[in-house]
Design an enzyme around this catalytic site. Structure first.
Site, PDB file in Angstrom:
ATOM      1  N   ASP A 104      50.537 104.917  38.444  1.00  0.00           N
ATOM      2  CA  ASP A 104      50.756 105.785  37.244  1.00  0.00           C
ATOM      3  C   ASP A 104      50.346 105.183  36.089  1.00  0.00           C
ATOM      4  OD1 ASP A 104      53.558 108.200  36.269  1.00  0.00           O
ATOM      5  OD2 ASP A 104      51.550 108.078  35.547  1.00  0.00           O
TER       6      ASP A 104
HETATM    7  C1  GLC Z   1      51.966 110.169  32.834  1.00  0.00           C
HETATM    8  C2  GLC Z   1      52.650 110.973  33.997  1.00  0.00           C
HETATM    9  C3  GLC Z   1      51.849 111.249  35.084  1.00  0.00           C
HETATM   10  C4  GLC Z   1      50.292 111.544  34.451  1.00  0.00           C
HETATM   11  C5  GLC Z   1      49.768 110.492  34.181  1.00  0.00           C
HETATM   12  C6  GLC Z   1      48.186 110.624  33.588  1.00  0.00           C
HETATM   13  O1  GLC Z   1      52.698 109.063  32.278  1.00  0.00           O
HETATM   14  O2  GLC Z   1      53.751 110.145  34.421  1.00  0.00           O
HETATM   15  O3  GLC Z   1      52.485 112.286  35.615  1.00  0.00           O
HETATM   16  O4  GLC Z   1      49.556 112.290  35.513  1.00  0.00           O
HETATM   17  O5  GLC Z   1      50.609 109.821  33.267  1.00  0.00           O
HETATM   18  O6  GLC Z   1      48.478 111.626  32.408  1.00  0.00           O
END
Ligand code: GLC
Length: 700
Positions: free
Chosen positions: A263
């Site tokens: 993430d």
């Molecule tokens: C964010 C979220 C995730 C998202 C990613 C990219 O922190 O936790 O769900 O897809 O970053 O934006």
């Protein structure tokens, strides 16, 4: 490109070029002409390193994608195209209802269609991969991200996750209107303690396997191409650095052989968790666990090569990770066409017309009618109406994950109603309250701001703001024929709202066509058919509160509820104000002629649905089980079957459902999933308070 060509390509890459494929950055690193940008300097990145990265996150237009891809390929040593990824969560520019609303439809076909259409629009802007679906099972409405979830039930969650993946990915990713899907967040993120985002998670292996894995298994069995690791800990170790979780559970038990992506900055955040001493250690921990793409940090960029050269991370791991990335690019057809026919997609305007119509239809199927006292709804054409409240003319209707969505072009509640009637007073301030007295019905539009929900949107209170409750009480003094329309992204404590209204329509964040969809339901042009995917508590003090709570040693019941030493509260009831699976229609559909046919190793339940009304209706029939004696504590009831059934006005329909050992198998203490011989109580109805209809004496 044939597999052997990919192998040959991999052979050609230097270690630095291989690691580059595992780096993902935002579009701000690329600018017209490719000169060194601020972010590159900040990340101490050279132009050579920039033109070795594997993917980009967060572009907005096809022009941007074309410019970045062409500049990149001009500088790329091996002509390996970039992959473009984005958060297409419930639509791209045309926004559909939030996932929690889509889950309220209890209709996988609706979810699949929404995903298919979102992919059509997002790919026309050059997106290749979406960071969706979110498979987090949730039990706590204080957590802002419940709006992105499918709610509290493992079966509903798994069923809808399968539909999302099938909708995004279609039959082949070589179809330029399909998206590769990334199921997230692996795993357990929704169990953050206190409902506070990014907080500690501590769940047992049994809960992990029984409740949280099924949706990820469904995604993987449906062919999902990526899995994103979550921010939280599992067994005390952050998922992004958890080798047991990624290698034994995800790769071995779930048989996942696609791309594992972190993430946002979760590799770097291993330092904040204090399980890594520094960026080099964080890189080692994440790579050793099996994370293949480092989202939006420079840890892999600056430390992975050295770790391989020092023999701490094997080049075999790097080769496998890079091959997963190259294979995904190949699945997308990027080697043959790095632009995926970007100039051959239908015009945006044509796509938007189709998608808005579908967004309206889907939104109207995703709303939940919670109250309808004295059948105040549906509205009649002759009704004299008033509309009041902070959401009456608000465009804040898209929800927290609608990045590219055009908020100002969403259809407001007032616009939707005005498209149906001119007999409506817009009451905006105090000296107009007297007008409320002389209308037949008052629509009060209440709810949350989109910024109060979604990521980072956790709250300790789940009641509406006091000023909204005070407004409702004020309206009640002038006219008690009140219909509340709610725009929100989480279960709310509606105790006071219920006291001062005759009807409550849970509209969630309905998306671009919100006002039209709400008006369609209020006027009965669409018979409401939504059901709650998450329990609505009487108080935040009950949370976590789900329908499938475990049996305890002192469960409350009709005989002992006055006793002191039973599992209850002194100041409120245990039950939800509105339970999982609950939702009204305008048709008052009934179940009858219920028959249980026990065949030992399987059971059939036959039933008839009757629609006594003059309106066509859709009803969600639900079958729950209670396994009477098990090796571990099990829920008081578990959803094992649901179906959204269409019943014409005045008609009846015979239906049947069959359960087998697969449906009642559960994880035993040794984490082996199997069914026990024994008695299974069966509950059939239109919500999770369904009545007992008989027992199944299961025998293998
Ligand atoms: C964010 C979220 C995730 C998202 C990613 C990219 O922190 O936790 O769900 O897809 O970053 O934006």
């Amino acid at each position: 490109m044939k597999k052997e060509k990919l192998d040959q390509l991999l052979e050609k890459l230097s270690l630095e070029e291989k690691v580059g494929q595992l780096v993902q950055l935002g579009p701000m690193f690329f600018s017209e002409g490719g000169e060194i940008t601020g972010p590159m300097q900040a990340m101490d990145m050279t132009k050579t390193e920039l033109y070795q990265i594997g993917s980009v996150l967060g572009t907005h237009t096809k022009e941007e994608v074309k410019n970045i891809q062409s500049t990149y390929l001009e500088h790329s040593a091996h002509g390996i195209p970039l992959m473009f990824m984005a958060d297409v969560i419930h639509g791209y520019e045309t926004i559909f209802p939030i996932p929690l609303a889509l889950a309220s439809s209890f209709d996988p076909s609706i979810v699949k269609e929404m995903a298919r259409l979102s992919a059509k629009e997002a790919t026309s802007a050059g997106v290749h991969v979406t960071f969706s679906p979110m498979a987090d099972l949730v039990r706590d409405p204080r957590w802002g991200r419940v709006l992105e979830s499918n709610g509290e039930d493992p079966l509903l969650n798994a069923t809808l996750i399968k539909a999302y993946v099938e909708g995004y990915q279609g039959d082949s990713l070589l179809d330029p209107e399909t998206l590769a899907a990334c199921v997230k967040h692996f795993i357990g993120y929704g169990e953050a303690e206190g409902g506070r985002d990014y907080n500690t998670v501590d769940i047992s292996d049994l809960v992990l396997y029984q409740n949280h894995l099924p949706a990820f298994k469904a995604a993987i069995d449906a062919g999902v191409k990526l899995v994103m690791t979550s921010f939280n800990t599992i067994r005390g170790i952050p998922a992004t650095g958890n080798r047991w979780l990624l290698q034994e559970v995800l790769r071995r038990d779930l048989n996942f052989d696609g791309v594992i992506i972190s993430d946002w900055a979760s590799v770097h955040e291993l330092i904040n968790h204090r399980v890594a001493a520094d960026k080099r250690d964080a890189t080692f921990k994440a790579a050793n666990a099996g994370v293949e793409i480092d989202m939006m940090t420079d840890n892999y960029q600056h430390h992975l090569v050295d770790l391989v050269k020092e023999g701490l991370i094997s080049e075999e791991f790097i080769n496998q990770a890079v091959m997963h990335v190259l294979q995904l690019k190949n699945d997308l057809g990027l080697f043959e066409d790095p632009y995926r026919s970007l100039d051959k997609h239908p015009e945006k305007e044509i796509i938007e017309v189709e998608l808005r119509a579908e967004s309206r239809r889907i939104a109207s199927q995703s709303m939940v009618l919670l109250e309808n006292q004295q059948a105040i709804l549906p509205l009649q054409k002759e009704d004299q109406l008033a509309l009041i409240g902070p959401l009456a003319e608000s465009h804040d209707l898209l929800g927290a994950w609608s990045w590219i969505g055009k908020t100002e072009q969403s259809v407001t509640i007032s616009e939707g109603l005005l498209s149906k009637t001119k007999q409506i007073e817009m009451v905006k301030d105090r000296h107009d309250y007297v007008k409320l007295k002389y209308v037949d019905k008052v629509i009060v539009a209440l709810g949350e701001h989109s910024e109060e929900t979604g990521e980072g949107g956790s709250k300790t209170e789940i009641t509406l703001p006091q000023e909204q409750i005070d407004l409702l009480k004020e309206v009640y003094k002038w006219n008690q024929n009140i219909i509340v329309v709610l725009i929100n992204g989480r279960p709310l404590d509606l105790t006071e709202i219920k006291m001062y209204s005759r009807a409550i329509l849970e509209a969630w964040f309905p998306g671009s066509e919100a006002g039209n969809a709400i008006a369609d339901v209020l006027y009965g042009d669409v018979n409401p058919s939504g059901k709650l995917p998450m329990s609505f508590p009487r108080s935040v003090g009950q949370v976590p509160l789900t329908y499938n709570m475990m049996s305890t040693g002192r469960a409350i019941n009709e005989y002992n509820h006055t006793q002191k030493y039973v599992s209850k509260y002194l100041d409120n009831e245990n039950t939800a104000l509105y339970p999982f699976g609950y939702g009204l229609t305008y048709s008052n559909v009934k179940l009858s002629e219920v028959e249980v046919i026990d065949k030992g190793d399987n059971v059939t339940v036959n039933y008839t649905l009757i629609n006594p009304s003059m309106l066509d209706a859709q009803e969600v029939v639900q079958l729950y089980v209670k396994d009477m004696v098990t090796e571990v504590a099990r829920p008081e009831r578990e959803l094992k079957y649901f179906e959204k059934v269409f019943i014409s006005a005045g008609a009846s329909k015979k239906c049947s459902v069959n359960l087998t050992s697969e449906d009642i198998a559960y994880y035993h203490p040794d984490l082996i999933k199997k069914a026990d011989d024994g008695t299974i109580e069966l509950y059939l109805g239109l919500d999770s308070q369904a009545p007992l209809i008989g027992s199944w004496h299961y025998k293998a």
